[in-house]
Design a protein around this motif. Sequence first.
Motif, PDB file in Angstrom:
ATOM      1  N   PHE A 124       0.813  -1.217   0.000  1.00 12.90           N
ATOM      2  CA  PHE A 124       0.000   0.000   0.000  1.00 12.90           C
ATOM      3  C   PHE A 124       0.854   1.279   0.000  1.00 12.90           C
ATOM      4  O   PHE A 124       0.317   2.370   0.165  1.00 12.90           O
ATOM      5  N   ASP A 125       2.168   1.113  -0.119  1.00 12.71           N
ATOM      6  CA  ASP A 125       3.075   2.258  -0.214  1.00 12.71           C
ATOM      7  C   ASP A 125       2.919   3.189   0.993  1.00 12.71           C
ATOM      8  O   ASP A 125       2.637   4.382   0.854  1.00 12.71           O
ATOM      9  N   THR A 126       3.131   2.624   2.153  1.00 14.32           N
ATOM     10  CA  THR A 126       2.930   3.397   3.390  1.00 14.32           C
ATOM     11  C   THR A 126       3.821   2.857   4.509  1.00 14.32           C
ATOM     12  O   THR A 126       4.090   1.651   4.561  1.00 14.32           O
ATOM     13  N   PRO A 127       4.278   3.704   5.412  1.00 17.38           N
ATOM     14  CA  PRO A 127       4.863   3.166   6.638  1.00 17.38           C
ATOM     15  C   PRO A 127       3.768   2.532   7.492  1.00 17.38           C
ATOM     16  O   PRO A 127       2.609   2.956   7.433  1.00 17.38           O
ATOM     17  N   SER A 128       4.126   1.496   8.257  1.00 18.69           N
ATOM     18  CA  SER A 128       3.169   0.847   9.161  1.00 18.69           C
ATOM     19  C   SER A 128       3.618   1.047  10.594  1.00 18.69           C
ATOM     20  O   SER A 128       4.808   1.176  10.876  1.00 18.69           O
ATOM     21  N   ILE A 129       2.643   1.043  11.493  1.00 13.75           N
ATOM     22  CA  ILE A 129       2.953   1.119  12.928  1.00 13.75           C
ATOM     23  C   ILE A 129       2.610  -0.207  13.589  1.00 13.75           C
ATOM     24  O   ILE A 129       1.510  -0.741  13.399  1.00 13.75           O
ATOM     25  N   LEU A 130       3.568  -0.749  14.334  1.00 16.31           N
ATOM     26  CA  LEU A 130       3.306  -1.898  15.206  1.00 16.31           C
ATOM     27  C   LEU A 130       3.269  -1.347  16.620  1.00 16.31           C
ATOM     28  O   LEU A 130       4.308  -0.981  17.174  1.00 16.31           O
ATOM     29  N   ARG A 131       2.088  -1.265  17.193  1.00 14.54           N
ATOM     30  CA  ARG A 131       1.942  -0.642  18.514  1.00 14.54           C
ATOM     31  C   ARG A 131       1.952  -1.710  19.610  1.00 14.54           C
ATOM     32  O   ARG A 131       1.101  -2.595  19.662  1.00 14.54           O
ATOM     33  N   LEU A 132       2.954  -1.594  20.493  1.00  9.79           N
ATOM     34  CA  LEU A 132       3.058  -2.489  21.641  1.00  9.79           C
ATOM     35  C   LEU A 132       2.684  -1.705  22.898  1.00  9.79           C
ATOM     36  O   LEU A 132       2.640  -0.481  22.877  1.00  9.79           O
ATOM     37  N   THR A 133       2.439  -2.433  23.969  1.00 11.10           N
ATOM     38  CA  THR A 133       2.323  -1.805  25.287  1.00 11.10           C
ATOM     39  C   THR A 133       3.239  -2.565  26.242  1.00 11.10           C
ATOM     40  O   THR A 133       3.726  -3.652  25.916  1.00 11.10           O
ATOM     41  N   THR A 134       3.456  -2.006  27.409  1.00  7.43           N
ATOM     42  CA  THR A 134       4.424  -2.579  28.346  1.00  7.43           C
ATOM     43  C   THR A 134       4.190  -4.063  28.587  1.00  7.43           C
ATOM     44  O   THR A 134       5.129  -4.864  28.575  1.00  7.43           O
ATOM     45  N   ARG A 135       2.945  -4.450  28.775  1.00  2.44           N
ATOM     46  CA  ARG A 135       2.662  -5.841  29.142  1.00  2.44           C
ATOM     47  C   ARG A 135       2.934  -6.789  27.985  1.00  2.44           C
ATOM     48  O   ARG A 135       3.364  -7.919  28.188  1.00  2.44           O
ATOM     49  N   VAL A 136       2.715  -6.353  26.763  1.00  2.00           N
ATOM     50  CA  VAL A 136       3.029  -7.191  25.599  1.00  2.00           C
ATOM     51  C   VAL A 136       4.541  -7.215  25.375  1.00  2.00           C
ATOM     52  O   VAL A 136       5.127  -8.261  25.090  1.00  2.00           O
ATOM     53  N   SER A 137       5.188  -6.077  25.541  1.00  2.00           N
ATOM     54  CA  SER A 137       6.636  -5.999  25.308  1.00  2.00           C
ATOM     55  C   SER A 137       7.414  -6.880  26.273  1.00  2.00           C
ATOM     56  O   SER A 137       8.401  -7.518  25.890  1.00  2.00           O
ATOM     57  N   GLU A 183      -6.670   8.365  -0.863  1.00  2.00           N
ATOM     58  CA  GLU A 183      -7.086   7.186  -1.633  1.00  2.00           C
ATOM     59  C   GLU A 183      -6.583   5.910  -0.952  1.00  2.00           C
ATOM     60  O   GLU A 183      -7.274   4.901  -0.876  1.00  2.00           O
ATOM     61  N   ARG A 184      -5.366   5.984  -0.436  1.00  2.00           N
ATOM     62  CA  ARG A 184      -4.762   4.820   0.231  1.00  2.00           C
ATOM     63  C   ARG A 184      -5.533   4.410   1.478  1.00  2.00           C
ATOM     64  O   ARG A 184      -5.746   3.221   1.733  1.00  2.00           O
ATOM     65  N   ILE A 185      -6.007   5.380   2.251  1.00  2.00           N
ATOM     66  CA  ILE A 185      -6.704   5.025   3.477  1.00  2.00           C
ATOM     67  C   ILE A 185      -8.016   4.304   3.155  1.00  2.00           C
ATOM     68  O   ILE A 185      -8.460   3.426   3.914  1.00  2.00           O
ATOM     69  N   GLY A 186      -8.606   4.640   2.008  1.00  2.00           N
ATOM     70  CA  GLY A 186      -9.809   3.918   1.588  1.00  2.00           C
ATOM     71  C   GLY A 186      -9.503   2.452   1.314  1.00  2.00           C
ATOM     72  O   GLY A 186     -10.269   1.552   1.697  1.00  2.00           O
ATOM     73  N   LYS A 187      -8.388   2.214   0.652  1.00  2.00           N
ATOM     74  CA  LYS A 187      -7.993   0.832   0.364  1.00  2.00           C
ATOM     75  C   LYS A 187      -7.625   0.077   1.639  1.00  2.00           C
ATOM     76  O   LYS A 187      -7.904  -1.126   1.768  1.00  2.00           O
ATOM     77  N   LEU A 188      -7.013   0.778   2.572  1.00  2.00           N
ATOM     78  CA  LEU A 188      -6.658   0.138   3.851  1.00  2.00           C
ATOM     79  C   LEU A 188      -7.912  -0.224   4.653  1.00  2.00           C
ATOM     80  O   LEU A 188      -7.923  -1.214   5.379  1.00  2.00           O
ATOM     81  N   LYS A 189      -8.954   0.595   4.531  1.00  2.12           N
ATOM     82  CA  LYS A 189     -10.212   0.263   5.212  1.00  2.12           C
ATOM     83  C   LYS A 189     -10.766  -1.047   4.675  1.00  2.12           C
ATOM     84  O   LYS A 189     -11.263  -1.892   5.440  1.00  2.12           O
ATOM     85  N   ASP A 190     -10.674  -1.215   3.384  1.00  2.00           N
ATOM     86  CA  ASP A 190     -11.138  -2.467   2.786  1.00  2.00           C
ATOM     87  C   ASP A 190     -10.296  -3.642   3.283  1.00  2.00           C
ATOM     88  O   ASP A 190     -10.830  -4.711   3.601  1.00  2.00           O
TER      89      ASP A 190
END
Length: 601
Positions: A150-163, A205-212
């Motif tokens: 999708f030509d975008t940076p992605s975020i992997l969001r962790l929290t303390t308990r998962v980390s 336009e990209r966010i629309g495709k990501l919603k799908d």
Amino acid sequence: MKELLSGNEAVARGAYESGVKVASAYPGTPSTEILQNLARYEGVYAEWAPNEKVAFEVGIGASMAGVRALVAMKHVGLNVAADPFMTFAYTGVNAGFVLACADDPGMHSSQNEQDNRYFARFAMVPLFEPSDSQEAKDMVGVALQVSEEFDTPSILRLTTRVSHSKGIVRLGKPKESAPGGFLRDRKKFVMIPAYARIRHPMVLERIGKLKDLSDRTALNRIEWGKSSVGIICSGISYQYAKEVIPEASFLKLGMSYPIPERKIRRFASRVRKLLVVEELEPFLEEQILALGIHVEGKKYFPRLDEFSPEIVEEGLYKAKALRPKRVSVSWTVTPQTASLPRPPVMCPGCPHRSFFFALNQAKGLVLSDIGCYTLSVLPPLESIDSCICMGASISTAHGVAKAIERAQTQEKRPVFAVIGDSTFLHSGVTSLMDVAYNKGNVKVVILDNRTTGMTGGQDHPGTGRTLQGEPTRQVDLVKLVESLGIKRVRVVDPYDLETTSQVIKEEVSAQEPSVIITNRPCVMLEKFDPSLVHRVDPELCEGCGMCLRLGCPAIVPGEVIPSKKEGGKVRRKAEIDPTLCRGCTVCEQLCKQGAISMAGA
């Protein structure tokens, strides 16, 4: 093959298996171990950057060169990296780019508990939230794949308990891929206004495709149970809710932005009560309400602090989703005597302690930065007056001094800024440059302990070693400070109280900015020498309490000295715990009775 891995270790493994070749980070709890573990894999270049913005930009460069990249930081680090992050969301990638960003609900080691899921929505980039170590590993690969597709940076969001929690992880084989090569595409990567105007519609336009995609991906899955209660959750909240009410229906979101609208509508239509269980802010709840779907969440679950099964159970009870309470008190309650309450303190022998003791004699205004030395705010030292964020101490002190100067108030106290070596190189350099350039008169103290102490002792450009253990060029702090325009630079041994106090006094009297650099390394870097351990001679100790004013954990009140007068003050002789003493000699220097000396002398 399976291994027991923490979430951070699993992220590192996932990056290795997914073909990440370049990684950069600034250490920050709870994310630090991601890079420390990734650096051990063959074929991966991993580095500590001076700050998160630089780390992010290194990752951008790797992606532009056609190499998969991972950048790691804690939640507040993304504030520092927000500038390149927001524009990178416009340009998109050449090779996959994932930002592993760890939030700290409950503020175990942070100055705030901001919810960084909003950054994903702000920049309109995909957000992935693992619930355990296996998902942490697997989602790195998914996030990279989505990044490229999708030509975008992605975020992997962790929290303390998962980390920091450990779980069994199925390992895979590392992906072999040839670097794609540098992509020269000026309309894509040169964000002058004319080209940025072209990219912005692409982002929409990209966010629309990501919603799908969010509706289609198996990461967002429905687990049907009883129709009386439907719970939407992500991250560690899924584990807590599943433990407390396993019979409910769940919509577990692994890709939590953009939210899967069709899947949410379908789920909501088949349950009688719809709840969102999420830590911190009502990120999901607000978006679901905006869809016109009735849902409840923060009405029953707190907006503050880290969740636990007990907190989730209490919320479900309030929501009448549980009746009566399901989780009995089956866990073991730790008796109070098993762990004595103790405030956080600097280590025994910490060179910061003696410097702050000397600094207190100057009776100044002290603007602090973030590090172990921030603990000097606590009794008995009570040395600092502020702490805002990384690198803020010098700029804040400069502002205070200029305000006093401009307002011509009666404030006569000298203005100090204290900052660690790692933090100075993180973002204090530009602040000191500002002081020199704008003719400030701030007394800056660089507490150089040769490491990034607060996060466990990581290297930085001032230590002479890289993350991967290679010797490298070492920043000369004195020359760096002088190059910024500071003429008065003093280096002191903070264990030498008399000289340190004299240097502080001299710099306060100077009518120009100056920098004092301490030169003792962190005690955790030093090999313990038992011959340096000190003791108190009970025959000589008069219980004056001067040594206790250091706040050293190794010095404790001991034998009671009865008052000579009825109703008079009761004193206690000092004692030194030989298992804690590091032999710094500072207490010996303070003792006017000569009661403290090396135990073996």
